[in-house]
Structure formats: structure tokens, C-alpha cells
Design an enzyme around this catalytic site. Structure first.
Site, PDB file in Angstrom:
ATOM      1  N   GLY A  12       0.805  -1.238   0.092  1.00 53.92           N
ATOM      2  CA  GLY A  12       0.076  -0.092  -0.051  1.00 53.92           C
ATOM      3  C   GLY A  12       0.819   1.205  -0.221  1.00 53.92           C
ATOM      4  O   GLY A  12       1.368   1.806   0.910  1.00 53.92           O
ATOM      5  N   GLY A  14       0.758   4.590  -0.499  1.00 48.84           N
ATOM      6  CA  GLY A  14      -0.114   5.687  -0.502  1.00 48.84           C
ATOM      7  C   GLY A  14       0.864   6.830   0.109  1.00 48.84           C
ATOM      8  O   GLY A  14       1.945   6.634   0.245  1.00 48.84           O
ATOM      9  N   GLY A  17       2.674   4.638   3.459  1.00 49.18           N
ATOM     10  CA  GLY A  17       3.413   3.612   3.075  1.00 49.18           C
ATOM     11  C   GLY A  17       4.671   4.217   2.069  1.00 49.18           C
ATOM     12  O   GLY A  17       5.698   4.039   2.233  1.00 49.18           O
ATOM     13  N   ASN A 108      -4.971   3.442  11.382  1.00 52.16           N
ATOM     14  CA  ASN A 108      -5.724   3.979  12.474  1.00 52.16           C
ATOM     15  C   ASN A 108      -6.628   3.077  12.981  1.00 52.16           C
ATOM     16  O   ASN A 108      -7.164   2.230  12.406  1.00 52.16           O
ATOM     17  CB  ASN A 108      -6.302   5.274  12.158  1.00 52.16           C
ATOM     18  CG  ASN A 108      -5.301   6.323  11.905  1.00 52.16           C
ATOM     19  OD1 ASN A 108      -4.302   6.497  12.600  1.00 52.16           O
ATOM     20  ND2 ASN A 108      -5.722   7.290  10.574  1.00 52.16           N
ATOM     21  N   LYS A 197      -4.160   7.017  20.154  1.00 54.19           N
ATOM     22  CA  LYS A 197      -4.159   7.601  18.992  1.00 54.19           C
ATOM     23  C   LYS A 197      -5.634   8.133  18.482  1.00 54.19           C
ATOM     24  O   LYS A 197      -6.043   9.084  17.882  1.00 54.19           O
ATOM     25  CB  LYS A 197      -3.851   6.715  17.862  1.00 54.19           C
ATOM     26  CG  LYS A 197      -3.637   7.295  16.422  1.00 54.19           C
ATOM     27  CD  LYS A 197      -2.708   8.279  16.060  1.00 54.19           C
ATOM     28  CE  LYS A 197      -2.829   8.981  14.759  1.00 54.19           C
ATOM     29  NZ  LYS A 197      -2.395   8.358  13.602  1.00 54.19           N
ATOM     30  N   SER A 267      -7.123  12.389   7.050  1.00 55.67           N
ATOM     31  CA  SER A 267      -7.239  11.351   6.213  1.00 55.67           C
ATOM     32  C   SER A 267      -8.839  11.133   5.767  1.00 55.67           C
ATOM     33  O   SER A 267      -8.957  10.443   4.719  1.00 55.67           O
ATOM     34  CB  SER A 267      -6.504  10.334   6.283  1.00 55.67           C
ATOM     35  OG  SER A 267      -6.919   9.485   7.560  1.00 55.67           O
ATOM     36  N   GLU A 279     -13.232   4.975   6.964  1.00 54.86           N
ATOM     37  CA  GLU A 279     -12.693   3.973   8.156  1.00 54.86           C
ATOM     38  C   GLU A 279     -13.753   3.993   9.328  1.00 54.86           C
ATOM     39  O   GLU A 279     -13.166   4.234  10.501  1.00 54.86           O
ATOM     40  CB  GLU A 279     -11.351   4.024   8.238  1.00 54.86           C
ATOM     41  CG  GLU A 279     -10.519   3.957   7.076  1.00 54.86           C
ATOM     42  CD  GLU A 279      -9.015   3.978   7.415  1.00 54.86           C
ATOM     43  OE1 GLU A 279      -8.353   3.070   7.521  1.00 54.86           O
ATOM     44  OE2 GLU A 279      -8.336   5.076   7.711  1.00 54.86           O
TER      45      GLU A 279
END
Length: 316
Positions: A12, A14, A17, A108, A197, A267, A279
Site C-alpha cells: 500500500g 499511498g 506507505g 488507525n 491515537k 485522512s 474507516e
């Protein structure tokens, strides 16, 4: 004595990464990148990173692959893909993994490793990494870094039989990032790190979508500031109900840190903008369920989650 550095694979490539992979390659590690839609652009023009403090950085040529089957066996696999694709990542991870490989999810949310664990061989170590970073893609193979970059690493599951063995692996993972000039901490409790987080992710990710605002306007308005602090307090309450005590003043620290950051679109807003799935399960559903199972209701987070679910369905 010659020290052999591990082979690292990026699953990944993006913003996350690409950023960490480029920094590791720049530090001399043997890094291999798995790409899909951006494979042609990256093989032709390389990876480009506009680093907040180091300026423009380029990795060219890139050891890039469109199929995991073509990658060499990797000792470490860093997964930067979204949690919404976790169940589909297992074949690529298995193909690219060396025996006894360490798989580090740079993602996350809560319990994100669980959706992968049952799909991976027992011989693979599974770890979680929490990235405190402001970074986003601005084009194929082009990444902009605005601030921060620290990674907290913790062990989830695998063949390491005891705590010292698990912590040795976690320290090794953190050491990779430190060797690349990135602050990294080995965390003894991965669940605690993930809740920490969430203190940032739950308010800022969700409100950026709900209110259509980045961090600077969110921090400039009296009402949104109060809402952010109330949401942060609920996350801390949920974490404590689940047995995870936050460091004293941790929410206040994150709030003040955000006030000093450059303006940043989280994000989740980028996912919303590009009509990708949000997400929600990892960042909202699982923490809400965990807190409820512990007898703790989180009404503000629940309301934010319901609003985002409606927006996500309409958007897609």
C-alpha cells in the site's frame, strides 16, 4: 563484522506507505514497494516527497511491483493500506513474506489486526504501528509531508512466546524507523497505544468530514474547539473503562499540539473527497462497542458516528 539489514516490503504505497518507505530507502534499507493504480507513474518518474524540514526528496529508481508474487521475500512488511481493505490484503502479505516475517500495520483504529490475524499463517508476527503524522498524497507518486512523523509500535500476535521475545521484535521495528531519522517508541501495550491515537482521530477525522473544515478553522472557532475537547474527554473515558489509563494531560497535549500544527486535512476527509469508504468501523464502531461492553456510553462519539455513517452512505 558485517550487519545484514532486513528486506522491507511496503504493502500500500499511498501517503503513509510512500512516506515511511522512501525514508527507509533513503537510510539505506532494501525497500520494495507494492503498487496498484500508481505503478506506471512510480516506475517512470519515481517517488517524490516534499518533506516539511528536509525539503524535496526523490527516490528514483523505485523497486516497484504490481504483484506481490514478484516481490522478494521480505523480513518486514509495512502495511499502509486503509483498514477497509484489510481482509483482501492477506494473499499479498503471504506472497511477499519471508519465513518468520514481521507484518506491521501502519493504520488507525481499534483491533485492526483482528481482521487479518485469522487469514495469516501462525508463523508470521503481527504488529501494530500508530503514526502521528501530517502527510497526504498530492498526485501519483507525489507526497506532501506537513509535520510530525513519530511511530508507536506494539506486538499483537504471532509465534513470539513470551513478553521479552515480543518486546525484542517491537524494539527491532522501532529501530528501523529510528535508523531513518524518525522518532519511534516500542509500546508494551498495543491496545493502549491505539486508544491514545483515537483521542486525536475520533474528533478531527470525523469533524473534518461533518463540518467540511481542516484543523486550523476547527481550532479557531469557539464551538468546534469545545466539541473537540468534549469528544477527546469521551475517548479518554472509554479507554479508562476498558482498562487503559491515559498519561496525565494527554488529551490537552494533543489539543495544544494541533493548535501549533500547519493547517491539515485529516485522512478521512481525503477519503470522503474521493468517494472512498470511510474507516468508520476501525475508528468508531469498535471503540464504541468496546466501551459499551465495559458499561460506558459515549453519546457524543455515537452521534458523530451516526452522522458520518449517513454521510458515507450518501457519498458512495
Amino acid at each position: 563484522m558485517t550487519v545484514t539489514r532486513p528486506t522491507i516490503g511496503i504493502i500500500g504505497t499511498g501517503a503513509i506507505g510512500g512516506f515511511y518507505g522512501l525514508m527507509l530507502a533513503r537510510a539505506g534499507f532494501d525497500v520494495h514497494f507494492l503498487l496498484r493504480s500508481e505503478f506506471s507513474a512510480v516506475t517512470e518518474r519515481g517517488l517524490h516527497l516534499d518533506h516539511a524540514s528536509l525539503g524535496p526528496l526523490t527516490l528514483n529508481p523505485v523497486q516497484a511491483y504490481s504483484s506481490a508474487a514478484d516481490m522478494p521475500p521480505c523480513d518486514w512488511l509495512l502495511v499502509g493500506a486503509k483498514t477497509t481493505s484489510n481482509a483482501d490484503l492477506a494473499p499479498a502479505i503471504i506472497q511477499a513474506a519471508a519465513p518468520d516475517a514481521k507484518v506491521l500495520l501502519l493504520q488507525n483504529g481499534l483491533d485492526v489486526e483482528d481482521s487479518l490475524r485469522g487469514l495469516l499463517p501462525d508463523s508470521l508476527h503481527l504488529l501494530g504501528g500508530l503514526c502521528l503524522i501530517c502527510v497526504h498524497r498530492t498526485g501519483p507518486g507525489v507526497i506532501t509531508h506537513q509535520a510530525l512523523g513519530a511511530v508507536n509500535v506494539g506486538y499483537h500476535s504471532g509465534p513470539a512466546a513470551d513478553e521479552p521475545s515480543r518486546m525484542n521484535i517491537v524494539e527491532e521495528g522501532a529501530g528501523l524507523f529510528r535508523a531513518a531519522g524518525i522518532d519511534a517508541q516500542a509500546m508494551a501495550n498495543l491496545q493502549q497505544a491505539r486508544w491514545q491515537k483515537l483521542v486525536w482521530n475520533i474528533p478531527y477525522n470525523g469533524l473534518s468530514v461533518l463540518l467540511g473544515a481542516s484543523t486550523t478553522p476547527l481550532m479557531a472557532d469557539t464551538d468546534s474547539r469545545a466539541l473537540i475537547q468534549a469528544l477527546m474527554a469521551e475517548v479518554v473515558r472509554g479507554a479508562k473503562a476498558c482498562g487503559h489509563d491515559m498519561p496525565s494531560g494527554y488529551a490537552d497535549y494533543l489539543f495544544m499540539m494541533t493548535e501549533k500544527m500547519p493547517d491539515y486535512w485529516p485522512s478521512m476527509y481525503h477519503d470522503f473527497l474521493h468517494k472512498r469508504p470511510l474507516e468508520l468501523e476501525a475508528i468508531y464502531t469498535r471503540p464504541l462497542a468496546a466501551a459499551k461492553a465495559a458499561g460506558c456510553e459515549l453519546p457524543r462519539i455515537e452521534a458523530l458516528y451516526r452522522s458520518l455513517s449517513f454521510i458515507d452512505r450518501r457519498n458512495r
